[in-house]
Write a protein that holds these residues in place. Structure first.
Motif, PDB file in Angstrom:
ATOM      1  N   VAL A   1      -5.000 -13.164  10.805  1.00  0.00           N
ATOM      2  CA  VAL A   1      -3.665 -13.187  11.105  1.00  0.00           C
ATOM      3  C   VAL A   1      -3.138 -12.305  10.195  1.00  0.00           C
ATOM      4  CG1 VAL A   1      -1.403 -14.167  10.960  1.00  0.00           C
ATOM      5  CG2 VAL A   1      -3.056 -15.319  11.995  1.00  0.00           C
ATOM      6  N   LEU A   2      -3.304 -12.317   8.670  1.00  0.00           N
ATOM      7  CA  LEU A   2      -2.835 -11.354   7.759  1.00  0.00           C
ATOM      8  C   LEU A   2      -4.220 -10.733   6.925  1.00  0.00           C
ATOM      9  CD1 LEU A   2      -0.188 -12.390   5.198  1.00  0.00           C
ATOM     10  CD2 LEU A   2      -2.391 -11.354   4.479  1.00  0.00           C
ATOM     11  N   GLN A   3      -4.286  -9.340   6.727  1.00  0.00           N
ATOM     12  CA  GLN A   3      -5.126  -8.897   6.131  1.00  0.00           C
ATOM     13  C   GLN A   3      -4.687  -7.729   4.956  1.00  0.00           C
ATOM     14  OE1 GLN A   3      -8.365  -7.590   8.770  1.00  0.00           O
ATOM     15  NE2 GLN A   3      -9.895  -8.241   7.344  1.00  0.00           N
ATOM     16  N   VAL A   4      -5.337  -8.004   3.812  1.00  0.00           N
ATOM     17  CA  VAL A   4      -4.630  -7.189   2.869  1.00  0.00           C
ATOM     18  C   VAL A   4      -6.098  -6.699   2.083  1.00  0.00           C
ATOM     19  CG1 VAL A   4      -3.595  -7.145   0.661  1.00  0.00           C
ATOM     20  CG2 VAL A   4      -2.490  -8.229   2.212  1.00  0.00           C
ATOM     21  N   ASN A   5      -5.976  -5.364   2.128  1.00  0.00           N
ATOM     22  CA  ASN A   5      -7.162  -4.491   1.687  1.00  0.00           C
ATOM     23  C   ASN A   5      -6.911  -3.652   0.468  1.00  0.00           C
ATOM     24  OD1 ASN A   5      -9.047  -5.542   3.501  1.00  0.00           O
ATOM     25  ND2 ASN A   5      -8.376  -4.275   5.055  1.00  0.00           N
ATOM     26  N   ASN A   6      -7.430  -3.725  -0.580  1.00  0.00           N
ATOM     27  CA  ASN A   6      -7.337  -2.837  -1.774  1.00  0.00           C
ATOM     28  C   ASN A   6      -5.727  -2.295  -2.120  1.00  0.00           C
ATOM     29  OD1 ASN A   6      -8.359  -1.426  -3.873  1.00  0.00           O
ATOM     30  ND2 ASN A   6      -8.312   0.433  -2.912  1.00  0.00           N
ATOM     31  N   LEU A   7      -4.862  -3.354  -1.868  1.00  0.00           N
ATOM     32  CA  LEU A   7      -3.558  -3.156  -2.167  1.00  0.00           C
ATOM     33  C   LEU A   7      -3.180  -2.898  -3.623  1.00  0.00           C
ATOM     34  CD1 LEU A   7      -0.934  -3.223  -0.387  1.00  0.00           C
ATOM     35  CD2 LEU A   7      -0.587  -5.706  -1.256  1.00  0.00           C
ATOM     36  N   THR A   8      -2.277  -2.042  -3.817  1.00  0.00           N
ATOM     37  CA  THR A   8      -2.070  -1.275  -5.152  1.00  0.00           C
ATOM     38  C   THR A   8      -0.437  -0.958  -5.077  1.00  0.00           C
ATOM     39  OG1 THR A   8      -4.223  -0.494  -5.673  1.00  0.00           O
ATOM     40  CG2 THR A   8      -2.421   0.398  -7.118  1.00  0.00           C
ATOM     41  N   LYS A   9       0.352  -1.503  -5.983  1.00  0.00           N
ATOM     42  CA  LYS A   9       1.730  -1.205  -5.948  1.00  0.00           C
ATOM     43  C   LYS A   9       2.051  -0.808  -7.497  1.00  0.00           C
ATOM     44  CE  LYS A   9       5.953  -0.520  -5.077  1.00  0.00           C
ATOM     45  NZ  LYS A   9       6.291   0.610  -4.627  1.00  0.00           N
ATOM     46  N   LYS A  10       2.603   0.515  -7.759  1.00  0.00           N
ATOM     47  CA  LYS A  10       2.769   0.717  -9.086  1.00  0.00           C
ATOM     48  C   LYS A  10       4.509   1.084  -9.060  1.00  0.00           C
ATOM     49  CE  LYS A  10      -1.483   3.004 -10.021  1.00  0.00           C
ATOM     50  NZ  LYS A  10      -2.127   4.162 -10.436  1.00  0.00           N
TER      51      LYS A  10
ATOM     52  N   LEU B   1       0.328  -4.441  -8.789  1.00  0.00           N
ATOM     53  CA  LEU B   1      -0.924  -4.885  -8.095  1.00  0.00           C
ATOM     54  C   LEU B   1      -1.881  -3.913  -8.281  1.00  0.00           C
ATOM     55  CD1 LEU B   1       1.219  -5.761  -4.956  1.00  0.00           C
ATOM     56  CD2 LEU B   1       0.513  -7.589  -6.623  1.00  0.00           C
ATOM     57  N   ASP B   2      -3.207  -4.364  -8.392  1.00  0.00           N
ATOM     58  CA  ASP B   2      -4.047  -3.508  -8.493  1.00  0.00           C
ATOM     59  C   ASP B   2      -5.426  -4.045  -7.757  1.00  0.00           C
ATOM     60  OD1 ASP B   2      -5.874  -1.993  -9.662  1.00  0.00           O
ATOM     61  OD2 ASP B   2      -6.081  -2.697 -11.710  1.00  0.00           O
ATOM     62  N   GLY B   3      -5.451  -3.463  -6.654  1.00  0.00           N
ATOM     63  CA  GLY B   3      -6.393  -3.675  -5.741  1.00  0.00           C
ATOM     64  C   GLY B   3      -6.654  -4.955  -5.183  1.00  0.00           C
ATOM     65  N   VAL B   4      -5.308  -5.535  -4.589  1.00  0.00           N
ATOM     66  CA  VAL B   4      -5.514  -7.104  -4.103  1.00  0.00           C
ATOM     67  C   VAL B   4      -6.168  -7.115  -2.842  1.00  0.00           C
ATOM     68  CG1 VAL B   4      -3.932  -8.670  -3.556  1.00  0.00           C
ATOM     69  CG2 VAL B   4      -3.446  -7.587  -5.407  1.00  0.00           C
ATOM     70  N   ASN B   5      -7.073  -8.024  -2.456  1.00  0.00           N
ATOM     71  CA  ASN B   5      -7.603  -8.237  -1.022  1.00  0.00           C
ATOM     72  C   ASN B   5      -7.260  -9.926  -0.506  1.00  0.00           C
ATOM     73  OD1 ASN B   5      -9.158  -5.822  -0.523  1.00  0.00           O
ATOM     74  ND2 ASN B   5     -10.087  -6.310  -2.563  1.00  0.00           N
TER      75      ASN B   5
ATOM     76  N   GLU C   1      -4.224  -0.951   2.274  1.00  0.00           N
ATOM     77  CA  GLU C   1      -3.336  -1.302   3.465  1.00  0.00           C
ATOM     78  C   GLU C   1      -3.128  -2.758   3.685  1.00  0.00           C
ATOM     79  OE1 GLU C   1      -5.862  -0.677   6.891  1.00  0.00           O
ATOM     80  OE2 GLU C   1      -7.339  -1.952   6.506  1.00  0.00           O
ATOM     81  N   ALA C   2      -1.926  -3.233   4.318  1.00  0.00           N
ATOM     82  CA  ALA C   2      -1.822  -4.705   4.620  1.00  0.00           C
ATOM     83  C   ALA C   2      -1.295  -4.569   6.000  1.00  0.00           C
ATOM     84  CB  ALA C   2      -0.496  -5.004   3.813  1.00  0.00           C
ATOM     85  N   LYS C   3      -2.070  -5.643   6.784  1.00  0.00           N
ATOM     86  CA  LYS C   3      -1.845  -5.645   8.186  1.00  0.00           C
ATOM     87  C   LYS C   3      -1.254  -7.111   8.510  1.00  0.00           C
ATOM     88  CE  LYS C   3      -4.682  -1.911  10.144  1.00  0.00           C
ATOM     89  NZ  LYS C   3      -5.505  -1.411  10.863  1.00  0.00           N
ATOM     90  N   VAL C   4      -0.312  -7.446   9.242  1.00  0.00           N
ATOM     91  CA  VAL C   4       0.065  -8.782  10.100  1.00  0.00           C
ATOM     92  C   VAL C   4      -0.011  -8.699  11.439  1.00  0.00           C
ATOM     93  CG1 VAL C   4       1.853 -10.600   9.935  1.00  0.00           C
ATOM     94  CG2 VAL C   4       1.199  -9.372   7.848  1.00  0.00           C
ATOM     95  N   PHE C   5      -1.068  -9.411  11.932  1.00  0.00           N
ATOM     96  CA  PHE C   5      -1.263  -9.570  13.665  1.00  0.00           C
ATOM     97  C   PHE C   5      -1.984  -8.158  13.956  1.00  0.00           C
ATOM     98  CE2 PHE C   5       2.986 -11.974  13.248  1.00  0.00           C
ATOM     99  CZ  PHE C   5       2.218 -13.211  13.202  1.00  0.00           C
ATOM    100  N   GLY C   6      -2.458  -7.677  12.941  1.00  0.00           N
ATOM    101  CA  GLY C   6      -3.191  -6.333  13.360  1.00  0.00           C
ATOM    102  C   GLY C   6      -2.299  -5.197  13.376  1.00  0.00           C
ATOM    103  N   LYS C   7      -0.845  -5.282  12.723  1.00  0.00           N
ATOM    104  CA  LYS C   7      -0.064  -4.208  12.677  1.00  0.00           C
ATOM    105  C   LYS C   7       0.275  -3.838  11.283  1.00  0.00           C
ATOM    106  CE  LYS C   7       1.769  -5.654  17.167  1.00  0.00           C
ATOM    107  NZ  LYS C   7       3.063  -6.325  17.760  1.00  0.00           N
TER     108      LYS C   7
END
Length: 304
Positions: A3-12, A19-23, A59-65
């Motif tokens: 339902v929710l997918q977060v891949n290598n999420l970085t926020k500066k 955030l440093d590469g959150v999955n 990237e961050a997706k919820v319900f594939g979007k």
């Protein structure tokens, strides 16, 4: 199904990396615990998922979007409760609940009334008169009255008393039974332990451990309290034994799970009179990851 997918999420924020590469991956019908101390990056991750902040990378997706490009569409199917709720001061609690439920296209009056009664909220009072706990109740009632597919809860029981925390936990389990998904961010470890199927531990913007509670517990230590006929010798020389302490009731110490068999064989030769074993808690795991590591200052970026 994810339902929710977060891949290598970085926020500066400037030079500061919040955030440093959150999955993270949350599946359908799953309660996913997102734990860490204040300032670790939980709320920043959630703000990205809600389309409030734009990720620097990943990237961050919820319900594939995509959460940034499709925020409006995604919000029709999610319910969000922050840790500090701000409400319109001149509206009553009931009016705010109705507004939120209507925005999501729901109209379940029975559920609304049932939750107002369970949370013991007076919906006729103006929001400016509410305590922090009552503001949280308004947000929780609004969230669980709507027919969302994903509940994003960021420190949702902040300000609630223990009885109301139990009502909240019942609501989460009801949602799970109905096949809904929940992302629960919390630093209350007992809450996470009761509710969650899987957990991720975040520290200084990075996920340092994730998996089911069963998978993570192999990393923790069992707490033992032993009373023997003869004094136990050479215990401190055994592999996997920690924090030995003489107590009135006997000898207390911790044992790494994988060394339990060898330790039990050793202490049994001294004639066990009494043995108490407490299973490792999420708190034990959490403290082991944080002990000895100074937390960085989060700075103005606010990675809470």
């Amino acid at each position: 199904m994810s339902v929710l997918q977060v891949n290598n999420l970085t926020k500066k924020f400037g030079k500061f990396t919040a955030l440093d590469g959150v999955n993270i991956e949350v599946n359908e019908g799953e309660v996913y615990g997102f734990i860490g101390p204040n300032g670790a990056g939980k709320s920043t991750t959630i703000r990205v998922l809600l389309g409030i902040l734009k990720a620097t990378e990943g990237e961050a997706k919820v319900f594939g979007k995509d959460v940034w490009a499709n925020a409006v569409e995604i919000h029709k199917h999610i319910a969000y409760v922050p840790g500090d709720v701000n409400l319109w001061p001149n509206l009553t609690g009931g009016e705010v609940i109705d507004l939120f439920v209507k925005l999501r296209g729901g109209n379940n009056k029975n559920r609304r009334e049932e939750l107002i009664e369970k949370f013991k909220l007076d919906p006729t009072k103006k929001c400016r008169t509410y305590s922090k706990g009552n503001r949280q109740k308004v947000a929780l009632i609004a969230a669980f009255s709507s027919d969302a597919d994903l509940y994003i809860l960021d420190e949702p029981t902040s300000g609630l008393d223990p009885l109301m925390e139990q009502v909240f936990q019942d609501c989460v389990m009801d949602a799970k039974r109905a096949g809904k998904s929940v992302l629960l961010s919390s630093h209350i470890l007992s809450e996470v332990e009761k509710l969650c199927d899987r957990v991720a531990i975040i520290r200084e913007g990075s996920i340092i451990e994730s998996g089911s509670l069963k998978e993570l517990r192999h990393l923790t230590r069992n707490n033992l309290l032993v009373e023997t006929k003869q004094a136990i010798t050479a215990l401190n020389e055994l592999k996997g034994v920690h924090a030995i302490e003489e107590q009135e009731q006997g000898l207390a110490f911790q044992v790494d799970t994988e060394e339990m068999d060898a330790v039990m064989k050793h202490i049994s030769q001294f004639g066990i009179v009494k043995l108490e074993s407490a299973p490792p808690t999420l708190e034990d795991l959490f403290m082991r990851h944080y002990e000895g590591g100074e937390q960085k200052e989060t700075g103005a970026g606010g990675a809470s």
